[in-house]
Design an enzyme around this catalytic site. Structure first.
Site, mmCIF file in Angstrom:
data_model
loop_
_atom_site.group_PDB
_atom_site.id
_atom_site.type_symbol
_atom_site.label_atom_id
_atom_site.label_comp_id
_atom_site.label_asym_id
_atom_site.label_seq_id
_atom_site.Cartn_x
_atom_site.Cartn_y
_atom_site.Cartn_z
ATOM 1 N N ARG A 51 29.142 -13.140 27.385
ATOM 2 C CA ARG A 51 29.822 -14.378 27.786
ATOM 3 C C ARG A 51 30.194 -15.296 26.622
ATOM 4 O O ARG A 51 31.142 -16.039 26.698
ATOM 5 C CB ARG A 51 28.931 -15.143 28.758
ATOM 6 C CG ARG A 51 29.551 -15.216 30.116
ATOM 7 C CD ARG A 51 28.802 -16.036 31.070
ATOM 8 N NE ARG A 51 27.398 -16.225 30.747
ATOM 9 C CZ ARG A 51 26.549 -16.797 31.569
ATOM 10 N NH1 ARG A 51 26.967 -17.230 32.734
ATOM 11 N NH2 ARG A 51 25.290 -16.960 31.263
ATOM 12 N N LYS A 148 15.803 -1.505 33.657
ATOM 13 C CA LYS A 148 14.808 -2.015 34.595
ATOM 14 C C LYS A 148 14.833 -3.543 34.532
ATOM 15 O O LYS A 148 15.258 -4.070 33.494
ATOM 16 C CB LYS A 148 13.441 -1.444 34.273
ATOM 17 C CG LYS A 148 12.682 -2.174 33.158
ATOM 18 C CD LYS A 148 11.210 -1.848 33.171
ATOM 19 C CE LYS A 148 10.443 -2.961 32.533
ATOM 20 N NZ LYS A 148 9.054 -2.715 32.244
ATOM 21 N N LYS A 182 10.491 9.115 25.373
ATOM 22 C CA LYS A 182 9.566 9.259 24.243
ATOM 23 C C LYS A 182 9.306 10.730 23.939
ATOM 24 O O LYS A 182 9.165 11.546 24.849
ATOM 25 C CB LYS A 182 8.238 8.537 24.548
ATOM 26 C CG LYS A 182 8.378 7.026 24.479
ATOM 27 C CD LYS A 182 7.057 6.354 24.780
ATOM 28 C CE LYS A 182 7.207 4.852 24.798
ATOM 29 N NZ LYS A 182 7.454 4.286 23.469
ATOM 30 N N GLU A 216 -1.298 -3.323 26.018
ATOM 31 C CA GLU A 216 -0.474 -4.107 25.092
ATOM 32 C C GLU A 216 -1.330 -5.216 24.495
ATOM 33 O O GLU A 216 -2.253 -5.718 25.147
ATOM 34 C CB GLU A 216 0.689 -4.751 25.844
ATOM 35 C CG GLU A 216 1.638 -3.768 26.480
ATOM 36 C CD GLU A 216 2.758 -4.484 27.230
ATOM 37 O OE1 GLU A 216 3.886 -4.480 26.735
ATOM 38 O OE2 GLU A 216 2.486 -5.066 28.288
ATOM 39 N N ASP A 235 6.005 -4.672 36.958
ATOM 40 C CA ASP A 235 6.583 -4.534 35.624
ATOM 41 C C ASP A 235 6.232 -3.199 34.971
ATOM 42 O O ASP A 235 7.038 -2.641 34.234
ATOM 43 C CB ASP A 235 6.092 -5.691 34.734
ATOM 44 C CG ASP A 235 6.775 -5.697 33.378
ATOM 45 O OD1 ASP A 235 8.014 -5.563 33.347
ATOM 46 O OD2 ASP A 235 6.082 -5.821 32.352
ATOM 47 N N HIS A 240 6.787 2.775 34.691
ATOM 48 C CA HIS A 240 6.298 3.584 33.570
ATOM 49 C C HIS A 240 5.067 4.426 33.939
ATOM 50 O O HIS A 240 5.029 5.629 33.693
ATOM 51 C CB HIS A 240 5.925 2.695 32.381
ATOM 52 C CG HIS A 240 7.039 1.811 31.920
ATOM 53 N ND1 HIS A 240 8.335 2.244 31.813
ATOM 54 C CD2 HIS A 240 7.056 0.509 31.536
ATOM 55 C CE1 HIS A 240 9.090 1.253 31.377
ATOM 56 N NE2 HIS A 240 8.344 0.182 31.215
ATOM 57 N N LYS A 331 -1.934 -6.823 29.515
ATOM 58 C CA LYS A 331 -1.454 -7.574 28.347
ATOM 59 C C LYS A 331 -2.627 -8.239 27.639
ATOM 60 O O LYS A 331 -3.667 -8.461 28.237
ATOM 61 C CB LYS A 331 -0.457 -8.625 28.795
ATOM 62 C CG LYS A 331 0.819 -8.010 29.316
ATOM 63 C CD LYS A 331 1.915 -9.031 29.427
ATOM 64 C CE LYS A 331 3.256 -8.371 29.652
ATOM 65 N NZ LYS A 331 3.728 -7.581 28.518
HETATM 66 P P1 NAD Z 1 19.051 -11.326 27.250
HETATM 67 O O1 NAD Z 1 18.922 -12.538 28.095
HETATM 68 O O2 NAD Z 1 18.573 -11.358 25.846
HETATM 69 O O3 NAD Z 1 20.601 -10.930 27.186
HETATM 70 C C1 NAD Z 1 21.447 -10.986 28.303
HETATM 71 C C2 NAD Z 1 22.865 -10.664 27.887
HETATM 72 O O4 NAD Z 1 23.684 -10.781 29.048
HETATM 73 C C3 NAD Z 1 23.470 -11.631 26.849
HETATM 74 O O5 NAD Z 1 24.305 -10.874 25.991
HETATM 75 C C4 NAD Z 1 24.343 -12.550 27.708
HETATM 76 O O6 NAD Z 1 25.465 -13.084 27.005
HETATM 77 C C5 NAD Z 1 24.827 -11.575 28.747
HETATM 78 N N1 NAD Z 1 25.265 -12.254 29.977
HETATM 79 C C6 NAD Z 1 24.551 -13.127 30.744
HETATM 80 N N2 NAD Z 1 25.312 -13.529 31.786
HETATM 81 C C7 NAD Z 1 26.509 -12.910 31.673
HETATM 82 C C8 NAD Z 1 27.696 -12.891 32.426
HETATM 83 N N3 NAD Z 1 27.829 -13.626 33.541
HETATM 84 N N4 NAD Z 1 28.705 -12.110 32.003
HETATM 85 C C9 NAD Z 1 28.599 -11.357 30.890
HETATM 86 N N5 NAD Z 1 27.522 -11.321 30.136
HETATM 87 C C10 NAD Z 1 26.474 -12.081 30.516
HETATM 88 O O7 NAD Z 1 18.392 -10.135 28.074
HETATM 89 P P2 NAD Z 1 17.804 -8.759 27.486
HETATM 90 O O8 NAD Z 1 16.395 -8.978 27.083
HETATM 91 O O9 NAD Z 1 18.749 -8.191 26.489
HETATM 92 O O10 NAD Z 1 17.738 -7.843 28.787
HETATM 93 C C11 NAD Z 1 18.876 -7.232 29.364
HETATM 94 C C12 NAD Z 1 18.431 -6.339 30.516
HETATM 95 O O11 NAD Z 1 17.577 -5.333 30.030
HETATM 96 C C13 NAD Z 1 17.629 -7.055 31.606
HETATM 97 O O12 NAD Z 1 17.912 -6.453 32.842
HETATM 98 C C14 NAD Z 1 16.192 -6.798 31.210
HETATM 99 O O13 NAD Z 1 15.331 -6.847 32.329
HETATM 100 C C15 NAD Z 1 16.325 -5.381 30.701
HETATM 101 N N6 NAD Z 1 15.272 -4.986 29.754
HETATM 102 C C16 NAD Z 1 15.119 -5.647 28.579
HETATM 103 C C17 NAD Z 1 14.135 -5.250 27.685
HETATM 104 C C18 NAD Z 1 13.966 -5.924 26.346
HETATM 105 O O14 NAD Z 1 13.138 -5.445 25.561
HETATM 106 N N7 NAD Z 1 14.697 -6.973 26.040
HETATM 107 C C19 NAD Z 1 13.287 -4.173 28.011
HETATM 108 C C20 NAD Z 1 13.468 -3.513 29.225
HETATM 109 C C21 NAD Z 1 14.464 -3.934 30.079
#
Ligand code: NAD
Length: 484
Positions: A51, A148, A182, A216, A235, A240, A331
């Protein structure tokens, strides 16, 4: 000794959420390492969409910084770095409105593999699927990758599956559980089904019990809001730990293909008995000088969300009747350690007498850190004394066994993203698997809610609440230590 790299076909990959944590920390570094390894070349385009407003140079500078942090060796080579960044394009786009979609459509004109990675909050999965169809962006070779959490209970997972199914067929949907990517998890299948040694013993006649631990040291930092609604059960256990349980318990699939493997995993989930309330322990970490306790961290002094779960599960089928599976995750525990321990039964009769003690073989499959497999076998203690027995490890640490190049063996995201491009769904969860897993966990969570269950406090830096030890002790068993 790292396997040779077979380049994948040219592809377009759109990462929705390209500025987010997951994209910067995992997905882009994974793609970069595969680029450096020669798995894909200049005939590939990666479009990051999010965004916020960035020009191309600004976005590439952000990614360069992430790569320097998360793939430092490769990023030190300017040729590699520039080559990768030149394949990257940034696009401002809103998943929940039409802003930016025409521009995306203008970029996707080739009829080659086209993957859409939904690296955004789960609330945007359905809108994204709809927009991709509405703007005619799906071609014959389209895949979507969903992170997820996949739903927060059976109803929401069913609704999400139904929505995605109205836009894409099941063989286009890649639900990620990065544990399945993994190296050791796949090695678990290689060990079980590639050796004559283990499979004949892999049943309740020879296996006393199985322990699956995912510990963790971190707390809920940065994910407080999500975690407070989810807890350890949703979670970690529902995805997992259950996936690991499936791989340990499943019957040998007829072949190593996606439906054969997933059919067998599904049978395991469906064979799980409901968990009795006295076979489950919930915990919540307390604060210490290194950090706040769970309730403080989430800003809810009355929170009843668990940051720890230990439970005893039973797979009710011929192979496993009578062999319990103990699962635990938490955790702020004493060490970061993910390990599966298969504890075999004692020899039926000791010819060495009572003083030789009790000895059981243990097969340990370590997922992190120090991925590897260890088999503890009983031998004679060296020396001139009587016949004393000790257990020693036959150790296959991958770093040692496979040489220093193993440091560069692909991490989970590298393998999974390349599998998406190759069209191989074996290591991704199928919709019915996810629903079956929720069908098993939902009643457990509903039971806690109905009983007003409050998790037991445990010290940060410990192995979890004392009741988890009792869970084992009652069965005459004990948990293996949580070691880094
Ligand atoms: P984040 O909040 O860091 O990033 C979200 C992204 O989505 C950003 O780039 C934001 O600009 C974009 N976004 C938000 N609203 C938007 C919209 N309306 N249109 C377009 N883009 C939009 O989140 P994250 O940590 O990167 O996680 C992303 C997904 O991955 C989630 O579903 C999270 O549950 C999953 N996930 C993340 C991790 C991790 O380690 N970060 C691990 C497992 C799963």
């Amino acid at each position: 000794m790292v396997s040779r790299v077979i380049p994948v076909d040219p592809f377009d990959l759109v990462i929705f959420g390209g500025t987010g944590d997951l994209a910067q920390r995992k997905i882009l570094p994974a793609l970069f390492r595969r680029y450096c390894a020669g798995q894909w070349n200049d005939d590939v385009r990666i479009i990051a969409a999010a965004r916020s407003a960035h020009d191309q140079a600004g976005y590439r500078a952000i990614v360069a910084e992430s790569l320097a942090q998360h793939a430092p060796r490769q990023a030190a080579d300017p040729g590699n770095l520039d080559g990768f960044l030149n394949r990257l394009q940034y696009l401002r786009l809103d998943a929940s409105s039409d802003d930016g979609w025409e521009n995306l459509s203008g970029l996707l004109t080739d009829s080659r593999i086209r993957a859409f990675y939904f690296s955004v909050g789960p609330g945007l999965f359905a809108p994204l699927a709809e927009k991709i169809r509405q703007h005619g962006l799906a071609n014959e070779q389209t895949r979507i990758v969903v992170e997820k959490p996949f739903g927060h209970d059976l109803d929401s997972a069913r609704a999400l599956n139904a929505t995605l199914a109205s836009y894409f067929s099941e063989n286009q949907i890649y639900r990620i559980d990065h544990y399945l990517g993994k190296e050791t998890v796949q090695n678990l299948m290689a060990v079980r089904f590639g050796n004559m040694l283990f499979e004949p013993l892999w049943n309740s006649q020879y296996v006393d019990h199985i322990q699956i631990t995912v510990a963790e040291t971190v707390g809920v930092d940065g994910r407080e809001e999500y975690y407070e609604r989810a807890g350890a059960m949703r979670d970690m256990v529902q995805n997992h730990l259950m996936q690991l349980l499936c791989l340990i318990a499943m019957e040998p699939p007829a072949k190593f293909d996606s439906d054969a493997v997933r059919d067998e995993k599904l049978k395991v989930i469906r064979a799980l008995d409901p968990v009795q309330p006295h076979h489950i322990v919930r915990g919540q970490y307390s604060g210490d000088p290194d950090g706040p306790g769970y309730r403080e961290a989430v800003g809810n002094p009355r929170s009843t969300t668990e940051s720890y779960v230990a439970l005893r599960a039973h797979v009710s089928n011929w192979r496993w009747a009578g062999t319990p599976f103990y699962l635990r995750t938490g955790k702020r525990l004493v060490a970061r350690s993910s390990v599966i321990n298969v504890i075999f039964k004692d020899a039926p009769h000791s010819i060495f007498g009572a003083e030789a003690g009790r000895h059981a073989n243990t097969l340990s499959i370590r997922l992190q850190p120090n991925e590897g497999i260890t088999l503890k076998v009983t031998i004679k203690e060296p020396g001139q004394g009587g016949m004393r027995l000790i257990d020693v490890p036959l150790d296959m640490s991958f770093a040692e066994a496979l040489g220093p190049e193993n440091q560069e063996a692909p991490d989970a995201y590298e393998r999974l993203v390349m599998d998406v491009i190759r069209g191989n769904q074996t290591l991704f969860m199928r919709g019915d698997e996810v629903e079956a897993a929720w069908a098993w966990t939902d009643p457990i969570i509903a039971g806690w809610q109905a009983r007003g269950d409050v998790p037991k406090p445990y010290d940060s830096g410990s192995t979890g609440p004392g009741d988890a030890e009792l869970l084992m002790k009652r069965d005459g068993r004990h948990w293996q230590g949580i070691k880094p």
